[in-house]
Design an enzyme around this catalytic site. Structure first.
Site, mmCIF file in Angstrom:
data_model
loop_
_atom_site.group_PDB
_atom_site.id
_atom_site.type_symbol
_atom_site.label_atom_id
_atom_site.label_comp_id
_atom_site.label_asym_id
_atom_site.label_seq_id
_atom_site.Cartn_x
_atom_site.Cartn_y
_atom_site.Cartn_z
ATOM 1 N N ASP B 11 -2.999 -4.436 0.590
ATOM 2 C CA ASP B 11 -4.056 -4.055 1.528
ATOM 3 C C ASP B 11 -3.421 -3.286 2.671
ATOM 4 O OD1 ASP B 11 -5.835 -5.379 -0.023
ATOM 5 O OD2 ASP B 11 -6.206 -7.035 1.367
ATOM 6 N N ASP B 130 -16.782 -5.598 -8.225
ATOM 7 C CA ASP B 130 -16.691 -6.978 -7.740
ATOM 8 C C ASP B 130 -17.801 -7.770 -8.408
ATOM 9 O OD1 ASP B 130 -14.570 -6.321 -6.088
ATOM 10 O OD2 ASP B 130 -15.857 -5.842 -4.381
#
Lengths: 186, 252
Positions: B11, B130
């Site tokens: 990230d 997702d």
């Protein structure tokens, strides 16, 4: 001086990065005089065959690369750049390539229990001794493609087994092709 | 024989790796290029960068990051997070990314998948999904906006549609499993890999060594993504690959 042929295709920067990292003197250009005065040429390529041929034609590079090949300048085509070395491809209709090696580019069959695109690290298996390919025998390289080259056995130095035998390194005299990405196989 | 891929995920916020990364011998723990190089040394097969920068400088920061990483790390790089247009894809690919992952923007504008595939080739367009199990309807729902917004899409159907539209790979995160360290969502990946014939990367739930062999064996996926187990040195990529070799899974 190694010239990376610049025709606005995806991965030129990564090829240049790899040459810089290795300390190889190189330039990124589409100028015919620079290309014809190089010690070696790299033809990169990402994307679709037809678009790449169109991009080469727009820059009038097809005859320049063919002349370089005839002059004996070593030429390395990478991935789509390798496929461009052949006579023609059937990706999005039929289109002519550079015709430097006999053969054509056809889709990887998707009915053999393999996934398409062929994406990831695969193992090269040498079929012909050649200083260019020997070091790759049994080694994994990074591949990403949905089409592959069909050519005479004499042109194939190594392959990977993916339901069909996919040539991973080809060579005809000074014209060489890597189906994998050496610049991503560090 | 194509090797199964082990993929650490980083990230990135304003050019720094955000979530803690504290495995050994790094001079600068938050620097993406440094961390990427360390993972290359460990034998990672690919890296995924998720841009979580929330400000206006977003694009510039991630592009600079990818340029830096690509100049010294020579393996496939996928970038996701906030990609909304073909121009976004192009600037990342030019910076050295090999693939771009689209998620929410593809949900609201599926034509983005096709536009990217036509311009750069399917191999450059990863559809990130997702997914969350819906017990009432007995199906996997698709969530957008970083998992905050439920969409009317069924994950398996959306995966199929995405491939038809031109996606060359799927990166599918199980929201039920993410962060639990209880193993990958085998049922989800089995259903997905039966439905599509492009590579599928599993994400979410990895906690132990044997989770990898399980998801490759039973989920039939092509790659397994993990973040914290690698970042905190709980597992090394060498450990994972050694275990996979023992289990008869092809790895590099």
């Amino acid at each position: 001086m190694i010239t990376v042929i610049d025709y606005d295709t995806g991965n030129t920067r990564n090829v240049k990065n790899a040459l810089d990292f290795l300390g190889v003197e190189n330039q990124l250009t589409s100028k015919p005089t620079d290309i014809l005065n190089s010690d070696g040429l790299i033809l990169p390529g990402v994307g679709a065959f037809k678009k790449a041929v169109d991009a080469l034609n727009e820059r009038k590079l097809v005859p320049v690369i063919q002349q370089a090949a005839n002059q004996g300048i070593p030429i390395l085509g990478i991935c789509l750049g390798m496929q461009l070395l052949f006579d023609k491809s059937y990706e999005f209709g039929e289109s002519d390539g550079l015709g430097l090696i006999d053969g054509e580019v056809v889709p990887i069959p998707d009915n053999l229990g393999v996934k398409v695109p062929h994406m990831g690290w695969d193992k090269n298996i040498s079929v012909k001794a050649d200083p260019l390919a020997d070091g790759f025998d049994g080694q994994f390289s990074y591949f990403v493609h949905s089409y592959y080259v069909k050519t005479a056995e004499k042109n194939i130095l190594s392959f990977v087994d993916y339901g069909v035998k996919i040539p991973s390194i080809v060579r005809r005299r000074n014209v060489i092709g890597f189906q994998f990405h050496p610049e991503k196989s560090g | 024989m194509l090797a199964k891929r082990i993929i650490p995920c980083l990230d990135v916020d304003h050019g720094r790796v955000k979530k803690g990364v504290n495995f050994i011998n790094l001079k600068d723990v938050g620097d993406p290029a440094e961390i990427a190089a360390a993972y290359q040394k460990q034998g990672a097969d690919e890296l995924v960068f998720l841009d979580i920068t929330a400000t206006n400088e977003k694009r510039k920061a991630i592009i600079e990051t990818i340029e830096k990483v690509a100049s010294r790390v020579f393996m496939p790089l996928t970038v996701g997070g906030g990609i909304h247009s073909v121009d976004d894809m192009q600037s990342l690919l030019k910076a050295g990314a090999d693939k771009t992952a689209v998620n929410s923007a593809a949900v609201s504008n599926p034509a983005l998948i096709t536009a990217g595939a036509e311009k750069f080739g399917s191999q450059c367009v990863v559809l990130a999904i997702d997914a969350k199990w819906n017990a009432a309807s007995q199906q996997y729902d698709v969530y957008a906006n970083g998992g905050r917004k439920q969409t009317p899409l069924n994950a398996i159907e959306w995966a199929k549609r995405g491939v038809e539209l031109g996606a060359g790979e799927l990166l599918v995160t199980s929201m039920d499993k993410d962060g639990t360290k209880s193993g990958y969502d085998i049922d989800l990946y089995r259903k997905l890999t039966e439905a599509v014939n492009v590579p599928v990367i599993a994400s979410g739930g990895c906690g132990q060594l044997q989770d990898f062999a399980e998801v490759f064996d039973q989920g039939n996926v092509d790659g397994a993504l993990a973040a914290s187990v690698f970042h905190f040195g709980e597992l090394t990529i060498e450990d994972v690959k050694a275990d996979l070799r023992k289990a008869g899974v092809a790895v590099r």
